[in-house]
Write a protein that holds these residues in place. Structure first.
Motif, PDB file in Angstrom:
ATOM      1  N   UNK A  35       0.854  -1.257  -0.003  1.00  0.00           N
ATOM      2  CA  UNK A  35       0.069  -0.135  -0.110  1.00  0.00           C
ATOM      3  C   UNK A  35       0.710   1.299  -0.068  1.00  0.00           C
ATOM      4  N   UNK A  36       2.092   1.285   0.402  1.00  0.00           N
ATOM      5  CA  UNK A  36       3.132   2.180   0.355  1.00  0.00           C
ATOM      6  C   UNK A  36       3.290   2.797  -1.127  1.00  0.00           C
ATOM      7  N   UNK A  37       3.722   1.701  -1.917  1.00  0.00           N
ATOM      8  CA  UNK A  37       3.995   2.159  -3.547  1.00  0.00           C
ATOM      9  C   UNK A  37       2.574   2.268  -4.109  1.00  0.00           C
ATOM     10  N   UNK A  38       1.471   1.440  -3.533  1.00  0.00           N
ATOM     11  CA  UNK A  38       0.160   1.911  -4.582  1.00  0.00           C
ATOM     12  C   UNK A  38      -0.448   2.932  -4.452  1.00  0.00           C
ATOM     13  N   UNK A  39      -0.263   3.644  -3.313  1.00  0.00           N
ATOM     14  CA  UNK A  39      -0.910   4.999  -2.721  1.00  0.00           C
ATOM     15  C   UNK A  39      -0.005   6.322  -3.280  1.00  0.00           C
ATOM     16  N   UNK A  40       1.293   5.795  -3.902  1.00  0.00           N
ATOM     17  CA  UNK A  40       2.158   6.967  -4.342  1.00  0.00           C
ATOM     18  C   UNK A  40       1.764   7.106  -5.909  1.00  0.00           C
ATOM     19  N   UNK A  41       1.123   7.959  -6.454  1.00  0.00           N
ATOM     20  CA  UNK A  41       0.832   8.270  -7.776  1.00  0.00           C
ATOM     21  C   UNK A  41       1.997   8.068  -8.712  1.00  0.00           C
ATOM     22  N   UNK A  42       3.204   8.729  -8.202  1.00  0.00           N
ATOM     23  CA  UNK A  42       4.226   8.824  -9.412  1.00  0.00           C
ATOM     24  C   UNK A  42       4.813   7.517  -9.316  1.00  0.00           C
ATOM     25  N   UNK A  43       5.103   6.557  -8.220  1.00  0.00           N
ATOM     26  CA  UNK A  43       5.811   5.470  -8.119  1.00  0.00           C
ATOM     27  C   UNK A  43       4.778   4.396  -8.828  1.00  0.00           C
ATOM     28  N   UNK A  68      -5.434  -5.164  -3.359  1.00  0.00           N
ATOM     29  CA  UNK A  68      -4.000  -4.689  -3.698  1.00  0.00           C
ATOM     30  C   UNK A  68      -4.065  -4.657  -5.401  1.00  0.00           C
ATOM     31  N   UNK A  69      -4.628  -5.592  -5.925  1.00  0.00           N
ATOM     32  CA  UNK A  69      -4.401  -5.667  -7.365  1.00  0.00           C
ATOM     33  C   UNK A  69      -5.236  -4.547  -8.142  1.00  0.00           C
ATOM     34  N   UNK A  70      -6.467  -3.874  -7.540  1.00  0.00           N
ATOM     35  CA  UNK A  70      -7.219  -2.971  -7.861  1.00  0.00           C
ATOM     36  C   UNK A  70      -6.580  -1.765  -8.545  1.00  0.00           C
ATOM     37  N   UNK A  71      -5.653  -0.951  -7.810  1.00  0.00           N
ATOM     38  CA  UNK A  71      -5.112   0.342  -8.156  1.00  0.00           C
ATOM     39  C   UNK A  71      -3.911  -0.131  -9.291  1.00  0.00           C
ATOM     40  N   UNK A  72      -3.363  -1.141  -9.003  1.00  0.00           N
ATOM     41  CA  UNK A  72      -2.328  -1.462 -10.025  1.00  0.00           C
ATOM     42  C   UNK A  72      -2.909  -1.773 -11.343  1.00  0.00           C
ATOM     43  N   UNK A 114      -1.898  -8.703  -9.836  1.00  0.00           N
ATOM     44  CA  UNK A 114      -1.970  -8.874  -8.283  1.00  0.00           C
ATOM     45  C   UNK A 114      -0.682  -7.733  -7.950  1.00  0.00           C
ATOM     46  N   UNK A 115      -0.558  -7.482  -6.773  1.00  0.00           N
ATOM     47  CA  UNK A 115       0.428  -6.724  -6.160  1.00  0.00           C
ATOM     48  C   UNK A 115       1.532  -7.741  -5.650  1.00  0.00           C
ATOM     49  N   UNK A 116       1.351  -8.543  -4.778  1.00  0.00           N
ATOM     50  CA  UNK A 116       2.394  -9.580  -4.284  1.00  0.00           C
ATOM     51  C   UNK A 116       1.959 -10.792  -4.285  1.00  0.00           C
TER      52      UNK A 116
END
Length: 171
Positions: A35-43, A68-72, A114-116
């Protein structure tokens, strides 16, 4: 940003130390707080750009797994132009009672996003549920493969699994 710089940015943003119980039940001394990288729009945009070449050309929809896969999948959809659907852990019991929100998936080729991946359990559950609803699911892409048997478990089900990074590349 090159591959090594992106790996460093993900690790710096998301890797934390401590004692963590994973979904699989295993205990780990490090954790990738996605969630730390998924919530950072630039990253997240940089990650989606790096993931885009992994998306199979025959994909009709990117299937982002809750949560977690939704924002990705959303950001990857923006980069690739392929529409996304959002896959719940369980179908709603009200309204449309859908498992996958955003489109009718029957007869469509979905690529799971998926994220992880650790054991592959969440992906496994989603694949069976999506197939029961008439979707074709053969491909899985993720940001991080924790190298804990998930990729192998999913490949044993006939899925092709590609990750942007393996855990060992982020340490």
């Amino acid at each position: 940003m090159n591959r090594l710089e992106l790996a460093h940015a993900i690790g710096q943003t998301a890797k934390i130390s401590g004692s963590f119980t994973l979904r699989s039940g295993a205990v780990s001394d490090s954790y990738f707080d996605k969630y730390r990288f998924e919530s950072d729009p630039k990253l997240l945009a940089l990650i989606a750009e790096a993931l885009a070449p992994l998306v199979p050309s025959q994909t009709d929809y990117l299937a982002g797994l809750e949560l977690g896969g939704v924002p990705v999948a959303t950001m990857l959809s923006n980069v690739t132009g392929i529409p996304a659907v959002f896959v719940r852990k369980q179908a709603k019991t009200h309204g449309t009672c859908q498992l996958a929100e955003g489109a009718d998936i029957k007869g469509q080729r979905l690529t799971i996003v998926e994220d992880v991946i650790t054991s592959g359990g969440a992906v496994n559950d989603a694949v069976f549920a999506l197939r029961e609803r008439g979707a074709t699911v053969e491909q899985v892409i993720c940001i991080i493969d924790r190298e804990s048997g998930g990729k192998e478990n999913l490949e044993a089900l006939g899925l092709t699994v590609q990750s942007l990074y393996r855990r060992s590349e982020l340490e």
